[in-house]
Design a protein around this motif. Structure first.
Motif, PDB file in Angstrom:
ATOM      1  N   TRP A 167      62.496 -19.760 -17.100  1.00  0.00           N
ATOM      2  CA  TRP A 167      63.385 -20.868 -16.767  1.00  0.00           C
ATOM      3  C   TRP A 167      64.327 -21.180 -17.928  1.00  0.00           C
ATOM      4  N   LYS A 168      63.799 -20.984 -19.183  1.00  0.00           N
ATOM      5  CA  LYS A 168      64.642 -21.225 -20.356  1.00  0.00           C
ATOM      6  C   LYS A 168      65.664 -20.103 -20.518  1.00  0.00           C
ATOM      7  N   GLU A 169      65.261 -18.870 -20.205  1.00  0.00           N
ATOM      8  CA  GLU A 169      66.209 -17.740 -20.274  1.00  0.00           C
ATOM      9  C   GLU A 169      67.373 -17.944 -19.313  1.00  0.00           C
ATOM     10  N   ALA A 170      67.051 -18.497 -18.136  1.00  0.00           N
ATOM     11  CA  ALA A 170      68.112 -18.761 -17.152  1.00  0.00           C
ATOM     12  C   ALA A 170      69.102 -19.797 -17.689  1.00  0.00           C
ATOM     13  N   GLN A 171      68.587 -20.816 -18.403  1.00  0.00           N
ATOM     14  CA  GLN A 171      69.476 -21.824 -18.996  1.00  0.00           C
ATOM     15  C   GLN A 171      70.334 -21.203 -20.102  1.00  0.00           C
ATOM     16  N   LEU A 172      69.708 -20.341 -20.953  1.00  0.00           N
ATOM     17  CA  LEU A 172      70.444 -19.731 -22.063  1.00  0.00           C
ATOM     18  C   LEU A 172      71.522 -18.762 -21.572  1.00  0.00           C
ATOM     19  N   ALA A 173      71.264 -18.117 -20.430  1.00  0.00           N
ATOM     20  CA  ALA A 173      72.242 -17.159 -19.888  1.00  0.00           C
ATOM     21  C   ALA A 173      73.527 -17.862 -19.469  1.00  0.00           C
ATOM     22  N   LYS A 174      73.441 -19.125 -19.055  1.00  0.00           N
ATOM     23  CA  LYS A 174      74.613 -19.873 -18.615  1.00  0.00           C
ATOM     24  C   LYS A 174      75.456 -20.377 -19.791  1.00  0.00           C
ATOM     25  N   MET A 175      74.852 -20.432 -21.029  1.00  0.00           N
ATOM     26  CA  MET A 175      75.571 -20.942 -22.211  1.00  0.00           C
ATOM     27  C   MET A 175      76.332 -19.816 -22.900  1.00  0.00           C
ATOM     28  N   ASP A 176      77.268 -20.232 -23.794  1.00  0.00           N
ATOM     29  CA  ASP A 176      77.943 -19.216 -24.604  1.00  0.00           C
ATOM     30  C   ASP A 176      77.031 -18.777 -25.747  1.00  0.00           C
ATOM     31  N   ALA A 177      77.363 -17.759 -26.508  1.00  0.00           N
ATOM     32  CA  ALA A 177      76.500 -17.111 -27.507  1.00  0.00           C
ATOM     33  C   ALA A 177      76.085 -18.076 -28.623  1.00  0.00           C
ATOM     34  N   ALA A 178      77.044 -18.869 -29.168  1.00  0.00           N
ATOM     35  CA  ALA A 178      76.742 -19.769 -30.286  1.00  0.00           C
ATOM     36  C   ALA A 178      75.814 -20.899 -29.841  1.00  0.00           C
ATOM     37  N   ALA A 179      76.082 -21.466 -28.671  1.00  0.00           N
ATOM     38  CA  ALA A 179      75.239 -22.552 -28.161  1.00  0.00           C
ATOM     39  C   ALA A 179      73.846 -22.033 -27.800  1.00  0.00           C
ATOM     40  N   ALA A 180      73.768 -20.797 -27.260  1.00  0.00           N
ATOM     41  CA  ALA A 180      72.478 -20.199 -26.888  1.00  0.00           C
ATOM     42  C   ALA A 180      71.615 -19.954 -28.127  1.00  0.00           C
ATOM     43  N   THR A 181      72.243 -19.502 -29.220  1.00  0.00           N
ATOM     44  CA  THR A 181      71.500 -19.265 -30.469  1.00  0.00           C
ATOM     45  C   THR A 181      70.968 -20.581 -31.041  1.00  0.00           C
ATOM     46  N   ALA A 182      71.814 -21.618 -31.031  1.00  0.00           N
ATOM     47  CA  ALA A 182      71.387 -22.924 -31.540  1.00  0.00           C
ATOM     48  C   ALA A 182      70.259 -23.502 -30.678  1.00  0.00           C
ATOM     49  N   GLU A 183      70.370 -23.364 -29.346  1.00  0.00           N
ATOM     50  CA  GLU A 183      69.334 -23.875 -28.433  1.00  0.00           C
ATOM     51  C   GLU A 183      68.017 -23.107 -28.608  1.00  0.00           C
ATOM     52  N   LYS A 184      68.128 -21.797 -28.819  1.00  0.00           N
ATOM     53  CA  LYS A 184      66.933 -20.971 -29.023  1.00  0.00           C
ATOM     54  C   LYS A 184      66.216 -21.400 -30.302  1.00  0.00           C
ATOM     55  N   LYS A 185      66.988 -21.679 -31.357  1.00  0.00           N
ATOM     56  CA  LYS A 185      66.411 -22.115 -32.632  1.00  0.00           C
ATOM     57  C   LYS A 185      65.735 -23.480 -32.484  1.00  0.00           C
ATOM     58  N   ARG A 186      66.388 -24.418 -31.764  1.00  0.00           N
ATOM     59  CA  ARG A 186      65.806 -25.743 -31.530  1.00  0.00           C
ATOM     60  C   ARG A 186      64.509 -25.656 -30.723  1.00  0.00           C
ATOM     61  N   PHE A 187      64.516 -24.784 -29.705  1.00  0.00           N
ATOM     62  CA  PHE A 187      63.331 -24.593 -28.856  1.00  0.00           C
ATOM     63  C   PHE A 187      62.164 -24.017 -29.671  1.00  0.00           C
ATOM     64  N   ALA A 188      62.464 -23.096 -30.585  1.00  0.00           N
ATOM     65  CA  ALA A 188      61.427 -22.471 -31.422  1.00  0.00           C
ATOM     66  C   ALA A 188      60.803 -23.491 -32.376  1.00  0.00           C
ATOM     67  N   GLU A 189      61.635 -24.350 -32.996  1.00  0.00           N
ATOM     68  CA  GLU A 189      61.124 -25.355 -33.928  1.00  0.00           C
ATOM     69  C   GLU A 189      60.283 -26.409 -33.206  1.00  0.00           C
ATOM     70  N   ALA A 190      60.698 -26.782 -32.002  1.00  0.00           N
ATOM     71  CA  ALA A 190      59.973 -27.802 -31.233  1.00  0.00           C
ATOM     72  C   ALA A 190      58.589 -27.313 -30.828  1.00  0.00           C
ATOM     73  N   ASN A 191      58.454 -25.996 -30.583  1.00  0.00           N
ATOM     74  CA  ASN A 191      57.163 -25.438 -30.122  1.00  0.00           C
ATOM     75  C   ASN A 191      56.435 -24.636 -31.188  1.00  0.00           C
ATOM     76  N   ASN A 192      56.779 -24.837 -32.469  1.00  0.00           N
ATOM     77  CA  ASN A 192      56.113 -24.177 -33.605  1.00  0.00           C
ATOM     78  C   ASN A 192      56.124 -22.657 -33.453  1.00  0.00           C
ATOM     79  N   MET A 193      57.349 -22.123 -33.219  1.00  0.00           N
ATOM     80  CA  MET A 193      57.516 -20.678 -33.097  1.00  0.00           C
ATOM     81  C   MET A 193      58.532 -20.194 -34.123  1.00  0.00           C
ATOM     82  N   VAL A 194      58.492 -18.895 -34.395  1.00  0.00           N
ATOM     83  CA  VAL A 194      59.402 -18.287 -35.371  1.00  0.00           C
ATOM     84  C   VAL A 194      60.389 -17.422 -34.638  1.00  0.00           C
ATOM     85  N   VAL A 195      61.681 -17.593 -34.944  1.00  0.00           N
ATOM     86  CA  VAL A 195      62.711 -16.739 -34.344  1.00  0.00           C
ATOM     87  C   VAL A 195      62.724 -15.433 -35.103  1.00  0.00           C
ATOM     88  N   ALA A 196      62.545 -14.328 -34.379  1.00  0.00           N
ATOM     89  CA  ALA A 196      62.492 -13.002 -35.019  1.00  0.00           C
ATOM     90  C   ALA A 196      63.850 -12.556 -35.474  1.00  0.00           C
TER      91      ALA A 196
END
Length: 196
Positions: A167-196
């Motif tokens: 469901w999150k991938e579907a949301q990121l696909a609708k965003m542009d590249a810069a916003a998708a990267t920022a959202e992915k980073k925010r999602f990783a920090e909120a759920n204690n994950m590391v962006v590879a």
């Protein structure tokens, strides 16, 4: 007639010291009875408060009794021991030990002392949970920090690798590249994950 013949054969076998008699004597020698406490007649394994409602120091347990109604109908009941969880001070080791003992044992503790009663009951006081009351130990803890704490084996072992649900991938696909990267980073920090 058959039973008497069998018993005479067995008696002769034991008397002559045959192989059967030797095996029987060896089996009898191996089995040993558990050590019993003289005052209460209970095994030491049962005294540690793990097997039912028993006093850890005196071995007291429930007494069989009856309630009798006005019409003299008898009903079986158990007269339970007045057991209490009590934190008792152990002066020799300067610590508090948690015991499950009867109120009668609490009175006897004042006369005999904890170590003497535990010795009579066959109770290992060192194996029980305790709280330190030694002033030297408290000073050492104040100087060197808190006492070591037990590690939680189920605690998370640091950040997890990044996992993005569909469901999150579907949301990121609708965003542009810069916003998708920022959202992915925010999602990783909120759920204690590391962006590879």
């Amino acid at each position: 007639m058959f039973a008497s013949a069998t018993t005479t054969k067995l008696t002769n076998a034991f008397a002559t010291g045959s192989d059967l008699g030797a095996k029987f004597r060896a089996a009898c020698a191996v089995t040993t009875r558990p050590e019993t406490v003289k005052r209460s007649g209970m095994t030491i394994e049962n005294l540690h408060g793990m097997s039912g409602r028993k006093c850890m120091l005196t071995g007291k347990k429930a007494n069989n009794g009856r309630t009798i109604s006005f019409s003299h109908i008898r009903n079986k009941t158990l007269q339970q021991v007045n057991l209490q969880y009590k934190r008792v001070y152990w002066p020799e080791q300067k610590r508090y030990v948690r015991l499950r003992i009867s109120t009668n044992a609490i009175k006897t503790l004042n006369k005999l002392g904890l170590e003497e009663m535990a010795k009579r009951a066959g109770l290992d006081l060192m194996s029980l949970p305790y709280i330190d009351a030694d002033p030297a130990r408290k000073e050492w803890q104040a100087e060197n920090g808190a006492a070591p704490t037990k590690q939680n084996k189920r605690a998370p072992k640091g950040p997890k690798p990044l996992y993005i649900p569909k469901w999150k991938e579907a949301q990121l696909a609708k965003m542009d590249a810069a916003a998708a990267t920022a959202e992915k980073k925010r999602f990783a920090e909120a759920n204690n994950m590391v962006v590879a």
